[in-house]
Write an enzyme that holds these catalytic residues in place. Structure first.
Site, short mmCIF file in Angstrom:
data_model
loop_
_atom_site.label_atom_id
_atom_site.label_comp_id
_atom_site.label_asym_id
_atom_site.label_seq_id
_atom_site.Cartn_x
_atom_site.Cartn_y
_atom_site.Cartn_z
N LYS A 173 0.82 -1.21 0.00
CA LYS A 173 0.00 0.00 0.00
C LYS A 173 0.86 1.27 0.00
O LYS A 173 2.06 1.22 0.28
CB LYS A 173 -0.93 -0.03 1.22
CG LYS A 173 -1.96 -1.17 1.16
CD LYS A 173 -2.92 -1.07 2.34
CE LYS A 173 -4.01 -2.13 2.28
NZ LYS A 173 -5.00 -1.96 3.37
N ASN A 201 -1.86 0.18 6.92
CA ASN A 201 -1.41 -1.11 7.42
C ASN A 201 -0.56 -1.90 6.43
O ASN A 201 -0.49 -3.12 6.47
CB ASN A 201 -2.62 -1.93 7.92
CG ASN A 201 -3.64 -2.16 6.83
OD1 ASN A 201 -3.44 -1.76 5.69
ND2 ASN A 201 -4.73 -2.82 7.18
N GLU A 218 -10.03 -9.81 -7.60
CA GLU A 218 -9.04 -8.75 -7.41
C GLU A 218 -7.86 -8.91 -8.37
O GLU A 218 -7.33 -7.91 -8.88
CB GLU A 218 -8.57 -8.76 -5.96
CG GLU A 218 -9.68 -8.33 -5.00
CD GLU A 218 -9.38 -8.53 -3.53
OE1 GLU A 218 -10.26 -8.24 -2.71
OE2 GLU A 218 -8.25 -8.96 -3.18
N PHE A 259 -15.07 4.55 7.52
CA PHE A 259 -13.69 4.80 7.09
C PHE A 259 -13.53 4.84 5.57
O PHE A 259 -12.42 5.03 5.07
CB PHE A 259 -12.74 3.76 7.69
CG PHE A 259 -13.04 2.32 7.32
CD1 PHE A 259 -12.60 1.78 6.12
CD2 PHE A 259 -13.75 1.49 8.19
CE1 PHE A 259 -12.85 0.45 5.78
CE2 PHE A 259 -14.01 0.15 7.87
CZ PHE A 259 -13.57 -0.36 6.65
N THR A 286 -5.83 -6.70 10.76
CA THR A 286 -6.03 -5.43 10.06
C THR A 286 -5.35 -4.27 10.79
O THR A 286 -4.69 -3.44 10.17
CB THR A 286 -7.54 -5.15 9.91
OG1 THR A 286 -8.16 -6.26 9.28
CG2 THR A 286 -7.79 -3.88 9.11
N TYR A 325 -12.69 -1.29 -3.39
CA TYR A 325 -13.18 -1.38 -2.01
C TYR A 325 -14.69 -1.18 -1.90
O TYR A 325 -15.18 -0.78 -0.84
CB TYR A 325 -12.44 -0.38 -1.12
CG TYR A 325 -11.03 -0.81 -0.76
CD1 TYR A 325 -10.81 -1.88 0.11
CD2 TYR A 325 -9.92 -0.17 -1.28
CE1 TYR A 325 -9.53 -2.29 0.45
CE2 TYR A 325 -8.63 -0.58 -0.95
CZ TYR A 325 -8.44 -1.63 -0.07
OH TYR A 325 -7.17 -2.04 0.26
N HIS A 358 -2.31 -5.33 1.56
CA HIS A 358 -3.63 -5.93 1.39
C HIS A 358 -3.46 -7.44 1.24
O HIS A 358 -2.43 -7.90 0.77
CB HIS A 358 -4.28 -5.37 0.12
CG HIS A 358 -5.52 -6.11 -0.30
ND1 HIS A 358 -6.74 -5.89 0.31
CD2 HIS A 358 -5.73 -7.07 -1.24
CE1 HIS A 358 -7.64 -6.69 -0.25
NE2 HIS A 358 -7.05 -7.41 -1.20
N ARG A 405 2.17 -6.63 8.86
CA ARG A 405 1.50 -5.43 9.37
C ARG A 405 2.08 -5.00 10.71
O ARG A 405 2.13 -3.80 11.01
CB ARG A 405 -0.01 -5.70 9.46
CG ARG A 405 -0.66 -5.63 8.08
CD ARG A 405 -2.08 -6.13 8.08
NE ARG A 405 -2.81 -5.72 6.88
CZ ARG A 405 -4.03 -6.16 6.59
NH1 ARG A 405 -4.65 -7.00 7.39
NH2 ARG A 405 -4.63 -5.75 5.49
N ARG A 447 -3.04 -14.38 4.71
CA ARG A 447 -3.71 -13.55 5.73
C ARG A 447 -3.05 -13.74 7.11
O ARG A 447 -2.86 -12.79 7.86
CB ARG A 447 -5.21 -13.88 5.81
CG ARG A 447 -5.99 -13.56 4.55
CD ARG A 447 -6.54 -12.18 4.49
NE ARG A 447 -7.51 -11.88 5.50
CZ ARG A 447 -8.21 -10.73 5.52
NH1 ARG A 447 -8.01 -9.80 4.58
NH2 ARG A 447 -9.07 -10.50 6.47
N1 UDP Z 1 -9.56 0.14 7.36
C1 UDP Z 1 -9.59 1.35 8.04
N2 UDP Z 1 -10.30 1.43 9.22
C2 UDP Z 1 -10.97 0.36 9.75
C3 UDP Z 1 -10.94 -0.86 9.06
C4 UDP Z 1 -10.22 -0.94 7.88
O1 UDP Z 1 -9.00 2.33 7.59
O2 UDP Z 1 -11.59 0.50 10.82
C5 UDP Z 1 -8.81 0.04 6.09
C6 UDP Z 1 -7.52 -0.77 6.21
O3 UDP Z 1 -6.56 -0.19 5.33
C7 UDP Z 1 -7.97 -2.14 5.73
C8 UDP Z 1 -8.96 -1.78 4.63
O4 UDP Z 1 -9.63 -0.62 5.14
O5 UDP Z 1 -6.88 -2.93 5.27
C9 UDP Z 1 -9.97 -2.85 4.31
O6 UDP Z 1 -10.61 -3.25 5.52
P1 UDP Z 1 -10.88 -4.79 5.83
O7 UDP Z 1 -11.83 -4.83 6.97
O8 UDP Z 1 -11.27 -5.50 4.59
O9 UDP Z 1 -9.47 -5.30 6.37
P2 UDP Z 1 -8.39 -6.29 5.71
O10 UDP Z 1 -9.16 -7.34 4.96
O11 UDP Z 1 -7.52 -5.44 4.80
O12 UDP Z 1 -7.63 -6.84 6.86
MG MG Z 2 -10.62 -7.13 3.51
#
Ligand code: UDP
Ligand code: MG
Length: 139
Positions: A11, A114, A128, A59, A93, A51, A117, A104, A87
Site C-alpha cells: 500500500k 497497514n 481482485e 472509514f 487489520t 473497495y 492488502h 502489518r 492472511r
Molecule cells: N480500514 C480502516 N479502518 C478500519 C478498518 C479498515 O481504515 O476501521 C482500512 C484498512 O486499510 C484495511 C482496509 O480498510 O486494510 C480494508 O478493511 P478490511 O476490513 O477489509 O481489512 P483487511 O481485509 O484489509 O484486513
Molecule cells: Mg478485507
C-alpha cells in the site's frame, strides 16, 4: 478445496517509506511465488471499485483518499492454501493487534496505513487479480 493463489498490494504508506523491497523479500522467504507484479497508482474511481464492499463504512472516504494517494505494488502470489496462509502471514487489520513478526506488525503504522492488502477468499482473490492484471501480465 482451498486455492493456490492470492492477490496483494503493497500500500502507499509502505511504498512511500521504502519498505517494498523488505516486504517482498519476506513474502518470498515465506515460500510465496510471484506470478504477476507491477507498480501502479489507483485512481479515486478504481479505489472505490476495489473497495466497493466497504462503501457504507465510516472509514470509506478516508480509505479511498489514502489508497489513491500514491503508487502501490500489485502482486499475484502462489502457494498452497494461499489466501489463508497469506492472511495469517500479514497479521490483523490493525497493526497494533497483529502478531509479532507479521508484515502489518513490522511495517503498518495505523489501522488504515497497514502496509499490505490480502484477499479474504479464493473468490475475491480471482476478482481482485482480474481487476489488476490481464492474462498476458501473468506468469
Ligand atoms: N480500514 C480502516 N479502518 C478500519 C478498518 C479498515 O481504515 O476501521 C482500512 C484498512 O486499510 C484495511 C482496509 O480498510 O486494510 C480494508 O478493511 P478490511 O476490513 O477489509 O481489512 P483487511 O481485509 O484489509 O484486513
Ligand atoms: Mg478485507
Amino acid at each position: 478445496m482451498a486455492g493456490d493463489k492470492t492477490f496483494t498490494m503493497v500500500k502507499p504508506d509502505a511504498v512511500l517509506n521504502q519498505h517494498t523491497g523488505a516486504i517482498i523479500d519476506l513474502i518470498l522467504q515465506e515460500g510465496f511465488k510471484i506470478k504477476a507484479l507491477k507498480m501502479t497508482q489507483l485512481s479515486v474511481e478504481q479505489a472505490k471499485e476495489f473497495y466497493a464492499v466497504h462503501n457504507d463504512k465510516p472509514f470509506f472516504d478516508s480509505l479511498i483518499s489514502y489508497m489513491s494517494s500514491g503508487p502501490i505494488f500489485s502482486i499475484i502470489l502462489e502457494k498452497e492454501n494461499c489466501v489463508e496462509t497469506f492472511r495469517d502471514f500479514i497479521g490483523a487489520t490493525n497493526p497494533a493487534d497483529a502478531a509479532e513478526g507479521t508484515i502489518r506488525s513490522l511495517y503498518g503504522t495505523s489501522i488504515e496505513h497497514n502496509a499490505v492488502h490480502g484477499s479474504d477468499s479464493d473468490e475475491n482473490a480471482t476478482i481482485e487479480s482480474d481487476f489488476h492484471f490481464s492474462a498476458e501480465e501473468r506468469y
